[in-house]
Design an enzyme around this catalytic site. Structure first.
Site, short mmCIF file in Angstrom:
data_model
loop_
_atom_site.label_atom_id
_atom_site.label_comp_id
_atom_site.label_asym_id
_atom_site.label_seq_id
_atom_site.Cartn_x
_atom_site.Cartn_y
_atom_site.Cartn_z
N GLY A 1 0.83 -1.19 0.00
CA GLY A 1 0.00 0.00 0.00
C GLY A 1 0.87 1.24 0.00
N PHE B 1 1.65 3.15 2.50
CA PHE B 1 2.50 3.32 3.66
C PHE B 1 2.92 2.01 4.30
CE2 PHE B 1 -0.27 7.05 3.34
CZ PHE B 1 0.69 8.04 3.17
N GLY B 2 2.75 0.90 3.60
CA GLY B 2 3.12 -0.34 4.24
C GLY B 2 3.16 -1.52 3.30
N ASP C 1 -11.06 6.46 5.94
CA ASP C 1 -10.59 5.92 4.65
C ASP C 1 -11.40 4.68 4.29
OD1 ASP C 1 -9.11 5.88 2.35
OD2 ASP C 1 -7.33 4.95 3.23
#
Length: 352
Positions: free
Chosen positions: A50, A52-53, A183
């Protein structure tokens, strides 16, 4: 109210603001506690990536788990940026670990000190960090993948309603815990094939709801699902999740993506007028619910607990003998479309 939002609204000097933020981070870090033993964690293959990860399949104490390892991007990030990332990580853990519901993916624990033993099956990449969250492993993949795989098939109406209810119940629960997801989208929902349920995941943008509406320093979430008030940087609360749910409801019913073009450059005044076109064969009660959820005025959107009740009432329409048992993923045409609308309207009147 989040300290950064308070400071943004006030006329606090830059130096004083920095001092207050630094003090806030120290308090947040002091609240941190390791909730898993990193020595017992082993990472396996990558399941997905994703913004951020990186998500791995892994094992923890003999249990198959999913492990979200934060991706900091540039390995040369500054100390100040690292402090912000660390604070955001702790916030996500603090929110997620308090949630316990059948329609929310269960967090097992988190650590900021992964060891070499965690990575005995893989090589550490340059972008991954030692910050990770361990949660239950859901085998079915994301709801987005499910929708795309089934867009050329027919979906039983009861399957659609079950999915919609699962999501609504999950959101209703987190709102009851004073949490705003911020989100909500099919990518952040997992299909648990074993238990035939949908579960919310990814609380990286989530916050505990303040007692009053607040201003945000920037957009939060994903355009297309983001409420107009968030894009316009106006005061907002948990009703931003209701808006996002309305778009998701349309996508599940239509087995499609609401917007297939780039929305990043749209101005707030144009964005706030955009809505997907509801298929003519959509039951009137369901179409009305979508429109209420994505109403431009947050105060006129229903609470998620009211959405649950509305969906349960729509589900009861299935018992009406005139209501088609199966709803296709694509709009019906010609006489079949007319009959579908007529039959739903008759059922609605009969149950009023």
């Amino acid at each position: 109210m989040d300290l950064q939002h308070k400071l943004f609204q006030s006329g606090t000097s830059s130096q004083h603001r920095n001092n207050m933020l630094q003090s806030h981070r120290i308090v947040v870090e002091r609240q941190w506690q390791e909730t898993i033993d990193p020595q017992k964690l082993v990472l396996g293959k990558v399941l997905g990536r994703g913004s951020f990860g990186v998500v791995h399949r892994g094992t923890y104490e003999g249990q198959t788990v999913a492990v979200k390892v934060l991706d900091f991007g540039d390995s040369k990030i500054t100390e100040a940026t690292m402090a912000f990332l660390k604070e955001d990580f702790i916030k996500e853990v603090n929110v997620w670990q308090k949630l316990n519901h059948p329609n929310v993916t269960k967090m097992i624990g988190a650590t900021m000190s992964m060891t070499k033993s965690c990575r005995q099956k893989i090589k550490k990449t340059k972008t991954e960090s030692n910050f990770c969250i361990v949660c239950e492993h859901i085998k079915g993949g994301s709801l987005r993948s499910y929708i795309l795989k089934n867009r050329h098939k027919k979906m039983p109406f009861k399957t659609f309603i079950r999915m919609a209810l699962d999501i609504a119940k999950g959101l209703s629960y987190i709102h009851s815990q004073k949490v705003i997801h911020r989100d909500v989208k099919p990518e952040n929902m997992l299909v648990d094939k074993q238990h035939s349920t949908i579960k919310l995941i990814d609380f990286g943008e989530s916050i505990f709801e303040p007692s009053e509406l607040f201003f945000t320093t920037g957009e939060r979430g994903t355009r297309g699902y983001m409420a107009p008030e968030v894009v316009s940087r106006k005061p907002y609360g948990r009703k931003c999740d209701v808006y996002s749910f309305g778009i998701c409801l349309w996508e599940i019913y239509c087995c499609d993506i609401a917007y297939t073009y780039n929305l990043d450059n749209l101005t707030p005044d144009i964005y706030q007028e955009m809505r997907p076109s509801i298929p003519i064969n959509c039951p009137r009660s369901l179409a009305h619910l979508m429109e209420r959820c994505w109403h431009i005025d947050p105060m006129k959107r229903p609470e998620m607990k009211e959405v649950v009740v509305a969906l349960e009432e729509i589900e009861m329409l299935e018992e009406c003998e005139d209501l088609p048992a199966v709803r296709g993923c694509f709009p019906l045409f010609g006489l079949e479309r007319y009959k579908s609308r007529r039959n739903v309207d008759r059922c609605t009147v009969r149950n009023q």
